[in-house]
Design a protein around this motif. Structure first.
Motif, mmCIF file in Angstrom:
data_model
loop_
_atom_site.group_PDB
_atom_site.id
_atom_site.type_symbol
_atom_site.label_atom_id
_atom_site.label_comp_id
_atom_site.label_asym_id
_atom_site.label_seq_id
_atom_site.Cartn_x
_atom_site.Cartn_y
_atom_site.Cartn_z
ATOM 1 N N THR A 163 0.826 -1.208 0.000
ATOM 2 C CA THR A 163 0.000 0.000 0.000
ATOM 3 C C THR A 163 0.856 1.252 0.000
ATOM 4 O OG1 THR A 163 -1.833 -1.099 1.146
ATOM 5 C CG2 THR A 163 -1.719 1.296 1.327
ATOM 6 N N SER A 167 1.158 3.733 -3.232
ATOM 7 C CA SER A 167 0.545 5.039 -3.001
ATOM 8 C C SER A 167 1.580 6.158 -2.979
ATOM 9 C CB SER A 167 -0.234 5.030 -1.681
ATOM 10 O OG SER A 167 -1.245 4.050 -1.697
ATOM 11 N N PRO A 390 -5.405 0.595 -3.204
ATOM 12 C CA PRO A 390 -5.958 0.770 -1.847
ATOM 13 C C PRO A 390 -6.752 2.056 -1.663
ATOM 14 C CG PRO A 390 -3.685 -0.006 -1.749
ATOM 15 C CD PRO A 390 -3.953 0.344 -3.179
ATOM 16 N N THR A 522 -4.588 7.286 2.843
ATOM 17 C CA THR A 522 -4.444 5.832 2.767
ATOM 18 C C THR A 522 -3.124 5.380 3.374
ATOM 19 O OG1 THR A 522 -5.815 5.705 0.777
ATOM 20 C CG2 THR A 522 -4.305 3.876 1.178
ATOM 21 N N SER A 526 -2.930 3.364 6.999
ATOM 22 C CA SER A 526 -2.333 2.020 7.008
ATOM 23 C C SER A 526 -1.222 1.923 8.043
ATOM 24 C CB SER A 526 -1.779 1.681 5.617
ATOM 25 O OG SER A 526 -2.814 1.521 4.690
#
Length: 678
Positions: A163, A167, A390, A522, A526
């Protein structure tokens, strides 16, 4: 308040917002007619839109864990669709897709097909099930589905790594786009533009998390839609008297084909292409005589510079000579790489080309097959990558119910479609405008927009028109346009007032900011939820968890802004590759985790690692940017489509390892039954 009344209230607010935005737009148009300088129009657009986004962030500030992570799970499907569309329509979609279609024709269509097709996979395979799961992040879902013995968190950590990796690459590209747009339309320094945009991002995401981001993204989508539609409608009316560009542009395809056939056979065009062939031959000869040609070239440039200095030459000439010498390849190896690229560019220009509207057009059947295979491979990677991103999937945690999540995917596709079916129209109408009004023009009568965009970056011009054959007339082969300026320059090409140029820039800024907001949240969620709370400090209070998320968000945002301020142009080429990485690492785990009960903890670990390794290895092995060689390609598949190897590797590895290791425990099987129950 009931969900219906809540939706009506939101509709009323955003209708007022849209009406007031049109009033603001008309006011700026009046100011422009009264003689207000262009720079002030640009400043007003940037300032007002950023203040709007920041104001929504302040109004939606919260420390509630559910509000901060998933907007309280009460976002109506229509508005979540708009927010998802804004989250999805990044700077790349807004600025580059039309440019890709303009330059590549049918080949660029793979991006539209792949990205929209990805949402079909989201609707069918993933969104309803993660909403039924009802937590906060994608690593949270994978960590719970593939929980190991004694609470092992290996799958969760791998999902967090994937992720953050995906990202972060994406968010650097968005912040880079923010700096680019802000600096070009306000005149501020690139780095200053980045941190102005960053301030807006932080006010929204730092204060209100997903709650603030959601309502900001709805506001941003409205600006994106208006900014894209006005120039498209104007161009359509200008060339066809039809105000619906999505319908009218089809009539221009045969006209463009006819014009391209004329250009291909025009004697002046042939003359220009012959000159390009001669230049390609010159570079080929220099490559063949390395390293002697490199040494001679360096010595000649040094001699010219010393001569200018000894003769007290013009300071500008000395500065230009110094710059040319400084940019000369540092080693024979670098010279070979750079000169090969230049030679290939000239060779491409020397060819008459193929119709861009014919699928997989090529000289031979085998080359056509290669183009077809790459088109299909790219579509598959973009589809599966979209279904595994994600920051997109997290949006479906915010709906009130599973049914609403399905409806939300429909609305996401609808609002994305409004722009995506307009993008080909923009590309075709601009191409027709350039073919008919720019090609054949005298160099002394070039339109003002050419000079404006050519002077923005003199080292790497966004548009370059050079009289190659010295006849004083612009040939099509002499026009070089950077695809990224097609949308930004559309208002000026179409002859619209500058206020519309500012509107388009504001739309591009909204696209970049909306995606950056979602990506940063995000990453921070996380790290705070899946690493800090689930692993390091399970007893942390909700207030502490939100605070940690905000700290992570601040650190990641500042680091991403710093990387973007270094102008890492190569990072933009990695954005497409990020979809292959997302597909290879997360897509098999998400799909098998939902639809195959036998998939277990060990299989998920092996599958995620194998998919990631195969995908990254292929990119490193074949992409020149990473030291690879294009000759190493398997079945001539381009590095950007490495996911076509990574995804099968992940699925097969996950299946084999799961079958060779113990079945999931009863608790995991109960979770799967719960997720799949109607």
């Amino acid at each position: 308040m009931s969900q219906t009344n809540y939706s009506r209230k939101l509709t009323k607010y955003y209708l007022w917002y849209t009406a007031l935005f049109f009033v603001f737009l008309i006011s700026l148009a009046i100011l422009e007619r009264e003689g207000v300088p262009r720079s002030w129009i640009g400043y007003l657009f940037m300032f007002v839109t950023i203040v709007i986004y920041a104001g929504i962030g302040v109004l939606c500030r919260t420390s509630d864990i559910a509000e901060y992570y998933v907007a309280g799970r009460r976002v109506p499907a229509v508005f979540n669709g708009m927010a998802t569309a804004a989250d999805w329509i990044s700077a790349a979609s807004f600025l580059s897709l039309a440019g890709g279609l303009f330059l590549q024709g049918f080949d660029g269509f793979a991006y539209i097909v792949g990205w929209t097709g990805g949402f079909c996979l989201v609707a069918m395979l993933i969104a309803p099930y993660i909403r039924k799961f009802g937590q906060y992040t994608i690593p949270d879902f994978l960590g719970a589905r593939f929980s190991g013995p004694a609470g092992t968190n290996m799958v969760r950590l791998l999902a967090v790594f994937a992720t953050v990796f995906i990202s972060f690459i994406y968010v650097v590209a968005q912040i880079y786009g923010v700096g680019l747009i802000t600096s070009r339309f306000t005149g501020v320094d690139f780095s200053v533009g980045i941190f102005l945009g960053l301030a807006s991002i932080l006010v929204c995401s730092f204060l209100g998390g997903m709650r603030a981001i959601t309502w900001t993204q709805v506001a941003q989508y409205i600006i994106i839609l208006i900014a894209f539609m006005i120039p498209a409608i104007w161009l359509s009316i200008k060339h066809s008297d039809n105000p619906v560009p999505q319908i009218s542009y089809g009539t221009f395809l045969p006209k463009l084909s006819s014009l391209e056939h004329e250009f291909e056979n025009d004697p002046k065009e042939k003359e220009v292409r012959a000159i390009y062939q001669l230049r390609a031959n010159e570079f080929q000869e220099k490559i063949q005589h390395l390293p002697t040609s490199w040494e001679n070239g360096r010595a000649e440039l040094t001699k010219d510079l010393e001569k200018l200095k000894s003769e007290s030459g013009n300071l500008i000439a000395i500065k230009n000579a110094s710059r040319i010498l400084a940019n000369y390849p540092a080693t024979p190896e670098e010279a070979r790489s750079r000169w090969t690229d230049i030679r290939n560019t000239y060779l491409a220009k020397a060819q008459p080309g193929f119709s861009q509207y014919t699928p997989y057009a090529a000289k031979t059947a085998s080359e056509s097959d290669v183009k077809r295979n790459n088109f299909i491979a790219l579509v598959l990677c973009l589809m599966m990558g979209t279904a595994a991103l994600p920051h997109v999937l997290t949006r479906y945690y915010t709906t009130p119910s599973v049914t609403a999540s399905r409806d939300s995917v429909f609305w996401s596709l609808f609002f994305i479609m409004l722009l995506y079916i307009t993008i080909p129209a923009i590309a075709i109408l601009i191409k027709y405008d350039i073919y008919t009004s720019l090609a054949g023009t005298k160099f002394s009568n070039l339109p003002s927009w050419v000079t404006y965009w050519a002077n923005i970056d003199k080292l790497n011009p966004l548009i370059s028109i050079i009289d190659v054959n010295k006849d004083g007339i612009v040939q099509l082969s002499e026009i070089n346009i950077d695809g990224d300026i097609i949308v930004l320059a559309t208002p000026e090409i179409a002859g619209l007032p500058y206020v519309i140029s500012g509107l388009v820039a504001a739309g591009g800024l909204a696209a970049a900011l909306s995606t950056a907001d979602g990506l940063l949240l995000t990453i921070s969620n996380s790290l705070s939820h899946d690493v800090y709370y689930k692993i390091l400090d399970p007893s942390a209070s909700t207030q502490k968890r939100v605070t940690i998320s905000k700290l992570f968000l601040l650190v990641v945002a500042l680091f991403a802004a710093y990387i973007a301020s270094l102008k890492p142009a190569d990072i933009l080429s990695l954005v497409g590759a990020a979809f292959s990485v997302a597909a290879s690492t997360l897509f098999p785990a998400l799909v098998l985790g939902i639809f195959w009960k036998r998939t277990n903890h060990q299989g998920a670990i092996a599958g995620i690692i194998m998919g990631f390794c195969v995908c990254v290895f292929y990119m490193l092995y074949t992409h020149p940017l990473f030291g690879g060689n294009m000759q190493n390609q398997w079945w001539h598949i381009a590095p950007i489509s490495a996911g076509v190897f990574g995804v099968p590797a992940g699925f097969v590895t996950m299946a084999i390892v799961s079958l060779c290791t113990p079945k999931p425990d009863a608790k995991t099987l109960e979770l799967i039954d719960y997720l799949r129950a109607p």
